[in-house]
Design a protein around this motif. Structure first.
Motif, PDB file in Angstrom:
ATOM      1  N   THR A 133      -4.726  -6.334  -2.191  1.00  0.00           N
ATOM      2  CA  THR A 133      -5.057  -4.947  -2.515  1.00  0.00           C
ATOM      3  C   THR A 133      -3.884  -4.282  -3.217  1.00  0.00           C
ATOM      4  OG1 THR A 133      -6.351  -4.892  -0.480  1.00  0.00           O
ATOM      5  CG2 THR A 133      -5.904  -2.770  -1.535  1.00  0.00           C
ATOM      6  N   LEU A 134      -4.183  -3.516  -4.245  1.00  0.00           N
ATOM      7  CA  LEU A 134      -3.128  -2.774  -4.943  1.00  0.00           C
ATOM      8  C   LEU A 134      -2.785  -1.508  -4.171  1.00  0.00           C
ATOM      9  CD1 LEU A 134      -4.011  -2.999  -8.741  1.00  0.00           C
ATOM     10  CD2 LEU A 134      -2.992  -4.679  -7.224  1.00  0.00           C
ATOM     11  N   ASP A 135      -1.517  -1.119  -4.236  1.00  0.00           N
ATOM     12  CA  ASP A 135      -1.077   0.092  -3.552  1.00  0.00           C
ATOM     13  C   ASP A 135       0.089   0.700  -4.322  1.00  0.00           C
ATOM     14  OD1 ASP A 135      -1.044   2.070  -1.631  1.00  0.00           O
ATOM     15  OD2 ASP A 135      -0.243   0.795  -0.025  1.00  0.00           O
ATOM     16  N   VAL A 136       0.353   1.965  -4.045  1.00  0.00           N
ATOM     17  CA  VAL A 136       1.450   2.695  -4.659  1.00  0.00           C
ATOM     18  C   VAL A 136       2.391   3.135  -3.549  1.00  0.00           C
ATOM     19  CG1 VAL A 136       1.905   5.018  -5.558  1.00  0.00           C
ATOM     20  CG2 VAL A 136       0.334   3.510  -6.769  1.00  0.00           C
ATOM     21  N   LEU A 137       3.694   3.034  -3.782  1.00  0.00           N
ATOM     22  CA  LEU A 137       4.648   3.546  -2.810  1.00  0.00           C
ATOM     23  C   LEU A 137       5.944   3.904  -3.519  1.00  0.00           C
ATOM     24  CD1 LEU A 137       6.477   0.828  -0.776  1.00  0.00           C
ATOM     25  CD2 LEU A 137       4.882   0.205  -2.574  1.00  0.00           C
ATOM     26  N   SER A 138       6.781   4.654  -2.815  1.00  0.00           N
ATOM     27  CA  SER A 138       8.122   4.904  -3.333  1.00  0.00           C
ATOM     28  C   SER A 138       9.122   4.356  -2.327  1.00  0.00           C
ATOM     29  CB  SER A 138       8.356   6.395  -3.578  1.00  0.00           C
ATOM     30  OG  SER A 138       8.328   7.106  -2.371  1.00  0.00           O
ATOM     31  N   THR A 139      10.315   4.011  -2.833  1.00  0.00           N
ATOM     32  CA  THR A 139      11.390   3.529  -1.972  1.00  0.00           C
ATOM     33  C   THR A 139      12.644   4.341  -2.274  1.00  0.00           C
ATOM     34  OG1 THR A 139      12.039   1.835  -3.584  1.00  0.00           O
ATOM     35  CG2 THR A 139      10.525   1.151  -1.824  1.00  0.00           C
ATOM     36  N   SER A 140      13.551   4.398  -1.297  1.00  0.00           N
ATOM     37  CA  SER A 140      14.778   5.188  -1.432  1.00  0.00           C
ATOM     38  C   SER A 140      15.939   4.329  -1.906  1.00  0.00           C
ATOM     39  CB  SER A 140      15.172   5.794  -0.081  1.00  0.00           C
ATOM     40  OG  SER A 140      14.245   6.783   0.278  1.00  0.00           O
ATOM     41  N   ASP A 141      16.792   4.934  -2.695  1.00  0.00           N
ATOM     42  CA  ASP A 141      18.039   4.298  -3.147  1.00  0.00           C
ATOM     43  C   ASP A 141      17.736   2.949  -3.786  1.00  0.00           C
ATOM     44  OD1 ASP A 141      19.402   6.554  -2.275  1.00  0.00           O
ATOM     45  OD2 ASP A 141      19.612   5.766  -0.258  1.00  0.00           O
ATOM     46  N   ALA A 142      18.281   1.838  -3.217  1.00  0.00           N
ATOM     47  CA  ALA A 142      18.081   0.518  -3.835  1.00  0.00           C
ATOM     48  C   ALA A 142      16.887  -0.234  -3.268  1.00  0.00           C
ATOM     49  CB  ALA A 142      19.341  -0.330  -3.639  1.00  0.00           C
ATOM     50  N   ASP A 143      16.197   0.341  -2.287  1.00  0.00           N
ATOM     51  CA  ASP A 143      15.214  -0.459  -1.535  1.00  0.00           C
ATOM     52  C   ASP A 143      14.105  -1.000  -2.443  1.00  0.00           C
ATOM     53  OD1 ASP A 143      14.156  -1.737   0.626  1.00  0.00           O
ATOM     54  OD2 ASP A 143      13.276   0.049   1.520  1.00  0.00           O
ATOM     55  N   ASN A 144      13.583  -2.154  -2.058  1.00  0.00           N
ATOM     56  CA  ASN A 144      12.653  -2.921  -2.902  1.00  0.00           C
ATOM     57  C   ASN A 144      11.506  -3.454  -2.044  1.00  0.00           C
ATOM     58  OD1 ASN A 144      11.556  -5.486  -3.905  1.00  0.00           O
ATOM     59  ND2 ASN A 144      12.934  -5.151  -5.628  1.00  0.00           N
ATOM     60  N   PRO A 145      10.260  -3.340  -2.509  1.00  0.00           N
ATOM     61  CA  PRO A 145       9.089  -3.738  -1.704  1.00  0.00           C
ATOM     62  C   PRO A 145       9.047  -5.220  -1.347  1.00  0.00           C
ATOM     63  CG  PRO A 145       8.429  -2.465  -3.643  1.00  0.00           C
ATOM     64  CD  PRO A 145       9.879  -2.767  -3.805  1.00  0.00           C
ATOM     65  N   ILE A 146       9.771  -6.094  -2.043  1.00  0.00           N
ATOM     66  CA  ILE A 146       9.654  -7.522  -1.696  1.00  0.00           C
ATOM     67  C   ILE A 146      10.219  -7.796  -0.301  1.00  0.00           C
ATOM     68  CG2 ILE A 146       9.602  -8.273  -4.116  1.00  0.00           C
ATOM     69  CD1 ILE A 146      12.311  -9.360  -3.965  1.00  0.00           C
ATOM     70  N   ARG A 147      11.086  -6.883   0.201  1.00  0.00           N
ATOM     71  CA  ARG A 147      11.556  -7.033   1.585  1.00  0.00           C
ATOM     72  C   ARG A 147      10.425  -6.873   2.593  1.00  0.00           C
ATOM     73  NH1 ARG A 147      17.220  -4.556   3.520  1.00  0.00           N
ATOM     74  NH2 ARG A 147      16.422  -2.558   2.825  1.00  0.00           N
ATOM     75  N   ARG A 148       9.331  -6.199   2.168  1.00  0.00           N
ATOM     76  CA  ARG A 148       8.186  -5.963   3.070  1.00  0.00           C
ATOM     77  C   ARG A 148       7.034  -6.899   2.767  1.00  0.00           C
ATOM     78  NH1 ARG A 148       7.917   0.558   1.955  1.00  0.00           N
ATOM     79  NH2 ARG A 148      10.165   0.783   1.675  1.00  0.00           N
ATOM     80  N   GLY A 149       7.293  -7.957   2.004  1.00  0.00           N
ATOM     81  CA  GLY A 149       6.235  -8.916   1.716  1.00  0.00           C
ATOM     82  C   GLY A 149       5.257  -8.449   0.651  1.00  0.00           C
ATOM     83  N   LEU A 150       5.624  -7.413  -0.105  1.00  0.00           N
ATOM     84  CA  LEU A 150       4.764  -6.903  -1.173  1.00  0.00           C
ATOM     85  C   LEU A 150       5.251  -7.444  -2.513  1.00  0.00           C
ATOM     86  CD1 LEU A 150       4.791  -3.211   0.119  1.00  0.00           C
ATOM     87  CD2 LEU A 150       2.918  -4.856   0.366  1.00  0.00           C
ATOM     88  N   THR A 151       4.328  -7.582  -3.466  1.00  0.00           N
ATOM     89  CA  THR A 151       4.687  -8.078  -4.790  1.00  0.00           C
ATOM     90  C   THR A 151       4.620  -6.942  -5.806  1.00  0.00           C
ATOM     91  OG1 THR A 151       3.784 -10.244  -4.242  1.00  0.00           O
ATOM     92  CG2 THR A 151       4.084  -9.751  -6.587  1.00  0.00           C
ATOM     93  N   PRO A 152       5.767  -6.541  -6.364  1.00  0.00           N
ATOM     94  CA  PRO A 152       5.767  -5.455  -7.354  1.00  0.00           C
ATOM     95  C   PRO A 152       5.068  -5.868  -8.651  1.00  0.00           C
ATOM     96  CG  PRO A 152       7.962  -5.723  -6.405  1.00  0.00           C
ATOM     97  CD  PRO A 152       7.151  -6.917  -5.991  1.00  0.00           C
TER      98      PRO A 152
END
Ligand code: MN
Length: 201
Positions: A133-152
């Motif tokens: 499923t596609l989703d939209v999110l924001s992260t703070s500073d350097a944070d990156n969604p791949i740490r949460r198992g998501l694929t940008p």
């Protein structure tokens, strides 16, 4: 082995009139290059020099995480913009966006809100989760969604250095310009089909 600065995928003036060469010179030539230099200083003499940026994003903390993630995020940001970007996506990504958000316009609103509403420095992302499923999110500073198992699939940098020269404090105008004129839908489509093919394998 040292980490290297990936070349820009286009010329410094390729995003005119939306992003100026002055912004690119600062953003790519100073900020992005600075993260590469700082990561190399920070990992010097350690086993982390042999790791990939993705491995460091998953395993490192503190400065090593911040510098590695910022390099990855900026590589991905330049690839997420294109001189022939913006407009209306087509193909599989368009179908998936309509499935997740109801319409392309609804996606654009959600992505814009995530980018404009991110408090302080950070990033807005279009991602695909592990269920597809596609989703939209924001992260703070350097944070990156791949740490949460998501694929940008796409990102927009909302650190002030990304827009202050061209848009002053008007982050909303910068974000709207990225959405309307710069988002690289071919890149998103390629990332999405690669993710699907990997999952099917
Ligand atoms: Mn940046």
């Amino acid at each position: 082995m040292a980490f290297k600065l990936t070349p820009l995928p286009y010329a410094e003036d390729a995003l005119v009139p939306h992003v100026s060469p002055e912004t690119i010179q600062l953003h790519f030539g100073k900020h992005h290059r600075g993260y590469v230099d700082k990561l190399n200083e920070t990992v010097k003499g350690s086993v982390d020099t042999e790791k990939s940026l993705e491995e460091l994003i998953h395993t490192a903390g503190g400065d090593r995480f911040n510098f590695a993630a910022q390099i990855w995020n900026h590589d991905f940001y330049w690839a997420s913009l294109s001189p022939s970007g913006g407009g209306t996506p087509e193909g599989e990504i368009a179908r998936a966006l309509k499935g997740a958000f109801g319409s392309i316009d609804a996606f654009k609103r959600a992505f814009g809100e995530a980018a404009i509403g991110q408090f302080g420095s950070g990033w807005a992302w279009l991602v695909v989760n592990q269920r597809g499923t596609l989703d939209v999110l924001s992260t703070s500073d350097a944070d990156n969604p791949i740490r949460r198992g998501l694929t940008p699939l796409l990102t927009v940098d909302v650190w002030e250095h990304a827009y202050y020269v061209d848009y002053r404090n008007e982050r909303n105008r910068y974000v709207e310009t990225c959405i309307d004129h710069l988002l690289n839908w071919q890149h998103a489509e390629r990332r999405f089909t690669e993710w699907r093919d990997l999952r099917a394998a």
